[in-house]
Design an enzyme around this catalytic site. Sequence first.
Site, short mmCIF file in Angstrom:
data_model
loop_
_atom_site.label_atom_id
_atom_site.label_comp_id
_atom_site.label_asym_id
_atom_site.label_seq_id
_atom_site.Cartn_x
_atom_site.Cartn_y
_atom_site.Cartn_z
N HIS A 184 -6.63 -1.25 15.63
CA HIS A 184 -6.54 -0.85 14.24
C HIS A 184 -6.50 -2.01 12.84
O HIS A 184 -7.23 -2.14 12.19
CB HIS A 184 -5.49 0.47 13.99
CG HIS A 184 -6.01 1.34 12.91
ND1 HIS A 184 -6.98 2.84 12.31
CD2 HIS A 184 -5.41 1.10 11.59
CE1 HIS A 184 -6.72 2.90 11.15
NE2 HIS A 184 -5.85 2.10 10.94
N GLU A 185 -5.29 -2.19 12.93
CA GLU A 185 -5.70 -2.97 11.14
C GLU A 185 -5.75 -4.59 11.61
O GLU A 185 -6.11 -4.75 10.63
CB GLU A 185 -3.55 -3.94 11.70
CG GLU A 185 -2.71 -2.71 11.74
CD GLU A 185 -2.71 -1.89 10.60
OE1 GLU A 185 -3.28 -1.63 9.64
OE2 GLU A 185 -2.76 -0.71 10.81
N ALA A 200 1.84 -0.30 10.74
CA ALA A 200 1.68 -1.53 9.73
C ALA A 200 0.42 -1.17 9.60
O ALA A 200 0.12 -0.54 8.43
CB ALA A 200 1.00 -2.02 11.55
N MET A 201 0.38 -2.33 8.53
CA MET A 201 -0.12 -2.74 7.76
C MET A 201 -1.67 -3.60 7.51
O MET A 201 -0.81 -5.18 7.82
CB MET A 201 0.72 -2.31 6.25
CG MET A 201 0.20 -2.91 5.12
SD MET A 201 -1.22 -1.87 4.52
CE MET A 201 -2.18 -3.10 3.67
N GLU A 202 -2.70 -3.53 6.93
CA GLU A 202 -3.36 -4.51 7.19
C GLU A 202 -3.73 -5.64 5.96
O GLU A 202 -4.85 -6.33 6.06
CB GLU A 202 -5.18 -4.17 7.13
CG GLU A 202 -5.31 -2.96 6.02
CD GLU A 202 -4.77 -2.01 6.04
OE1 GLU A 202 -5.09 -1.40 4.96
OE2 GLU A 202 -4.30 -1.17 6.46
N ASN A 203 -2.68 -5.84 5.60
CA ASN A 203 -2.32 -7.70 4.34
C ASN A 203 -3.89 -8.20 4.94
O ASN A 203 -3.25 -8.88 5.80
CB ASN A 203 -1.37 -7.89 4.30
CG ASN A 203 -0.09 -6.80 4.43
OD1 ASN A 203 -0.42 -5.66 3.46
ND2 ASN A 203 0.95 -6.72 5.09
N GLU A 238 1.23 -0.80 -0.37
CA GLU A 238 0.20 -0.24 -0.04
C GLU A 238 0.62 1.57 0.20
O GLU A 238 2.03 1.20 0.64
CB GLU A 238 -1.10 0.24 1.27
CG GLU A 238 -1.39 0.94 0.95
CD GLU A 238 -3.22 0.97 2.85
OE1 GLU A 238 -3.82 2.17 2.57
OE2 GLU A 238 -2.52 0.27 3.56
N HIS A 281 -9.54 -3.99 10.28
CA HIS A 281 -9.22 -3.50 8.97
C HIS A 281 -10.14 -4.58 8.51
O HIS A 281 -10.30 -4.48 6.74
CB HIS A 281 -8.50 -3.12 8.17
CG HIS A 281 -7.87 -1.52 8.07
ND1 HIS A 281 -8.67 -1.02 7.50
CD2 HIS A 281 -6.56 -0.74 8.58
CE1 HIS A 281 -7.98 0.59 7.72
NE2 HIS A 281 -6.70 0.43 8.02
N GLU A 318 -9.83 4.27 6.31
CA GLU A 318 -9.11 4.39 7.22
C GLU A 318 -9.44 6.04 8.13
O GLU A 318 -9.34 5.69 9.65
CB GLU A 318 -7.68 5.78 6.73
CG GLU A 318 -7.04 4.85 6.15
CD GLU A 318 -6.31 3.33 6.61
OE1 GLU A 318 -6.13 3.48 7.76
OE2 GLU A 318 -5.68 2.69 5.95
#
Length: 882
Positions: free
Chosen positions: A300-301, A265-268, A124, A304, A323
Site C-alpha cells: 500500500h505505502e 505507516a506513512m508513504e512519505n 499527514e 502511493h 487512499e
Amino acid sequence: MRDATPGTVFLEDYQAPSYLINRTELHFELGEEDTILTSRLYLLRAVPDDVPLQLHGQELELLQLSVDNEPLDAAAYQVTDDYLLIHKLPEQCVLTCKTRIKPQDNSSLEGLYKSHSMFCTQCEAEGFRKITYYLDRPDVMSVFTVTIDADAGRYPVLLSNGNLLEATALDNNRHRVQWHDPFPKPSYLFALVAGDLQHIEDSFRTAGGRDVTLRIYVEPKDIGKCDYAMDALKRSMRWDEEVFGREYDLDIFNIVAVDDFNMGAMENKSLNIFNSSCVLAHPDITTDAGYQRIEAIVAHEYFHNWSGNRVTCRDWFQLSLKEGFTVFRDAEFSSDMGSRTVKRVEDVSMLRSAQFAEDAGPMAHPVRPESYIEINNFYTLTVYEKGAEVVRMIHTLLGAEKFRAGSDLYFSRHDGQAVTCEDFLLAMEDASGMDLGQFRRWYAQAGTPVLSVADSYDAEAQTYTLEVSQRCPATPGQAEKQPFVIPLAMGLLGDAGNLPVKLAGEEPDHDTDDNTHRVLIIDREQQQFVFEGVQEHPVPSLLRGFSAPVRLEYNYDRDALCQLMSRDGDGFVRWDSGQTLALQVISEVQAQLSRGEAAAVDPLLTGAFTRLLEDESLDPAMVAEMLALPGEGYLAEQAGEGAADVDLIHRARQRVKQAIGEAAEQVLLARYHGLASDEAYQPVGEQIARRALRNSCLDYLACANPAHLALASEQLASAGNMTDRLAALKTLAFHAEEADWTQPLADFYQDWRHETLVVNQWLQLQAAMPDAGALERVRGLMEHPDFDLRNPNKVRSLVGGFAGQNPVNFHRADGAGYRLLADVIAQLNSINPQIASRLLAPLTRWRFYVGRQELMRGELQRLAELPELSPDVYEVVTKSLQ
C-alpha cells in the site's frame, strides 16, 4: 487544547492558495532540549492582489524572520496560536524563518517527535505546521532540500526524502547530511528520521533499467526481523510495473520502523515510516495474519508513490482520491499473491461489520466529505475501504482493459499535480467513453444503499424475472438520496449447477467465456430484468464477488442457502450464503432464549457445516472462512437501533457454535489431526490455509466439549510458530476455567516479555476474553509495566481490544465498561487527541443497544463537558450526541 468551539471547514469554501512555494530549504539542528529549524521558502504570489501571506503554525517559538535576508519589522507580521500572518510581501521573495520546537515533549506524535531515542516525523494530515511555519496544505507543492545537524554518537543515521547529496563531519562530535528530493511534493509528505539504527539492504532493477537501493532501518534489536518486508517490497515493485505500468523514480527507497506511531505507516516520498507492528516479522513472534498484514501495508505505502505522491489530492476532502484508489490497488496485489476469493471474503467481512456500522452512525459521511472540524477524524473506513469499493465498481463497469487505460491517462495527465476526484473520474471517462455522471453520487452521498430483490418464474414460457429496487437510508445532513449506479453481478443456480444467463431479446455475448455470469446495472429506483431460456426454477446467485457495497434483501429460504453454499460457482456467494444461514439460525435461537425456551439449533446449519468439513477437495482457507460465524458486533448492528441485546446475542451465538461443534465433533477431530504438519514454518498460502482450518477446528472442539481442551494444551506446548501458539492460548483463555488459563497466560508472558509486539498480542488477548472478570483484568493490566498510555499500539491492544472485541463485557449492565473507556479517552484527550478520538467509535453506537443507551450517552456527555476538549474528540462527541 482550545477553549473555544473549533470551526468547521467546508468543501464548498475551497480557494486556491494565494502564494506558491517553489523551493523549500530546511536546516534542522537537532538537540536534546530543543530543536532549532531554519526554513527558507521561495515564495511566488499566485494572485494579483496584495494579499497577506498566512502560514500555518502550531506550538512553535518564532526566533527570527526575514524577507530577502532583511529582518522583518515586528509591525509587519502577526503571530497567533495557529498562524503567522505577514503583510505586504513582494510578488516574489525568499522568506527565512527560524523557530524553536521541542520534539521531546510532543506526545501527539504529529510533526517532529521522539520515539524512544529516535527523532521521527508524521506530517499527514496537518503535522508539518508543528515543525515550521508553512502553507501546510496538499495543493502547495515544493521541491525540498533538507539539511540535518545532530550528535554523531546518538544519531549516526540521518534520513530525509529524496537522494543523499552529501554527508559532513562537524565540530563537537556532530555531523551533517543534506538530502534533496527533485519531485515537488506537499508538506504532508515530508519526512525526517534521526537515530542509532541498523539496516538491511537489497536492490531492485526497474523495467526501465534503473537500479534502486532498498533499505529497511530498525533499532539494533530488530535487525533480524526485516527480511519478509524487504521481499514484500520487491514483489510490490514488480507487480506495480506489470499490472499498472508504474516504475519507481528515485535512486533509493527507505523504510524505517518506529514503535510510537499513530497510524500503520506513512508513504512519505522515498522515506516510508512504518509502525513497527507493520514491518517487523519473524516466525517466532509473527502470526500468519501478521505476515499478510505486513505484505499488504508495504505494498500500500509503496503504491502511493504514484497514487498519492506523484499525483496527490488538491485538498483533504479528496482524501479517498489517493487512499481509496491505493486500497483497491493493494487489495488486487494481495489477491494476486494469494487466494482472490479468500481476500475478497476478508475485506467484505470487515466492510460489513465496521464500515456499514459507520454508515449507520452519527459520523456517517460520503466518500468525499462535505465538511469537517478535524481532518484526522476522516481517516475512516468510509474514505479508505468504501472508497476502494467505489474504485472497484469503476473497474467492474469499465472492464480491466479500459480501467488500465483510464489509470494510465490519469497518471500521465496529472503527474506532479494536486487534483480532485472529478479528475480521476474524467480520466476514466475519457479513456473508456463511458459516462460516469450519475456514478459520481457514490462520492457525494453517504450511507449504505439497500438492494431489494423479488423474483418469479414462468415454467411455461421458461422465463425468470427479477424485480430490483434500491433505496438509501437518511444520514446526518442528507435526508433524501438519489439513485446510485450499482453493478449487480449475478447468476442462476439450477439442479445441475449454474445456468446460462440471457436477458430477453438480447443477442448472445460471444466475447465472454462464462455465460453463467452477468452484471446488471441498477441505476433507477425500480427495474425489471427478464431472463429467457431458463428451463427450471433457479435459485438466484446475487451480488457475486460483492460487486457493490450494498445491503441485499432477498427472501432466501434455508434450503436455497444450503444449495448456494455448497454448489454455486462464485466463492463469495458460497461464503455469504453460509453467513446468511448462520445469521438466520442465530436470530432464531436468540428469539427462543428471549422467550425462556430451550435453544434448538436448526440441523440444516450443523449439517451444512459438517459437509464443508468432510469435503477435503475444498481450499482449507476458504473452509475456515466459511466456518467463522458472524461476529457479535455485526449481529448487533443487524438487529437495528434500540434492538441489540448484547447478552442475548452472546448466548445465542455461543449456543449455535457449540451445536456445530457437537454435531461435527468426529469430523472436526479428524480434520484437526489430519492437518497437522512437521514442515518448517513458512508464511505461504498452503501452510497458512492448513493452520487456519486446523485452528478453527480446535476452537469448535473446545467450545463443544471441555475434554478437547487437552488438545489446546498440547498444541501450546509443542507449537513451533506464533500462529499455532497464540491460537492454542486463545482457545484455553476463551473456553477453559480460570484455573486452567491463569498459568498458561503467565508462562506466555515470561517466555515473550522481551518481544514488544508479542506482549501487545498478550494484552489484546486478555482484553477480549469473555469471562466475567475481564474489566477488572483490563484495569489491572493498565498498571502493568509493559503498558504505556503514550504508546498507541499498547492502547489499541488493551483498551481498544476490550471496547471493540469484548462486547459482552464492554456493555456490562452497570456501565463500568463505558466508564473505563471514557476515562482513558479523557486522559488521552490532552496527550494524543488523534488516538483519543479513534477510541470513541464504540460509544458512538449508543443508539443500538437496548437497555444501555442512557449509560453510553452519559459517558459521551461527560466527555463533552471536559474543560479543554481537543477538536478531534469534540467533533466525534458532539456529532454523536446530536
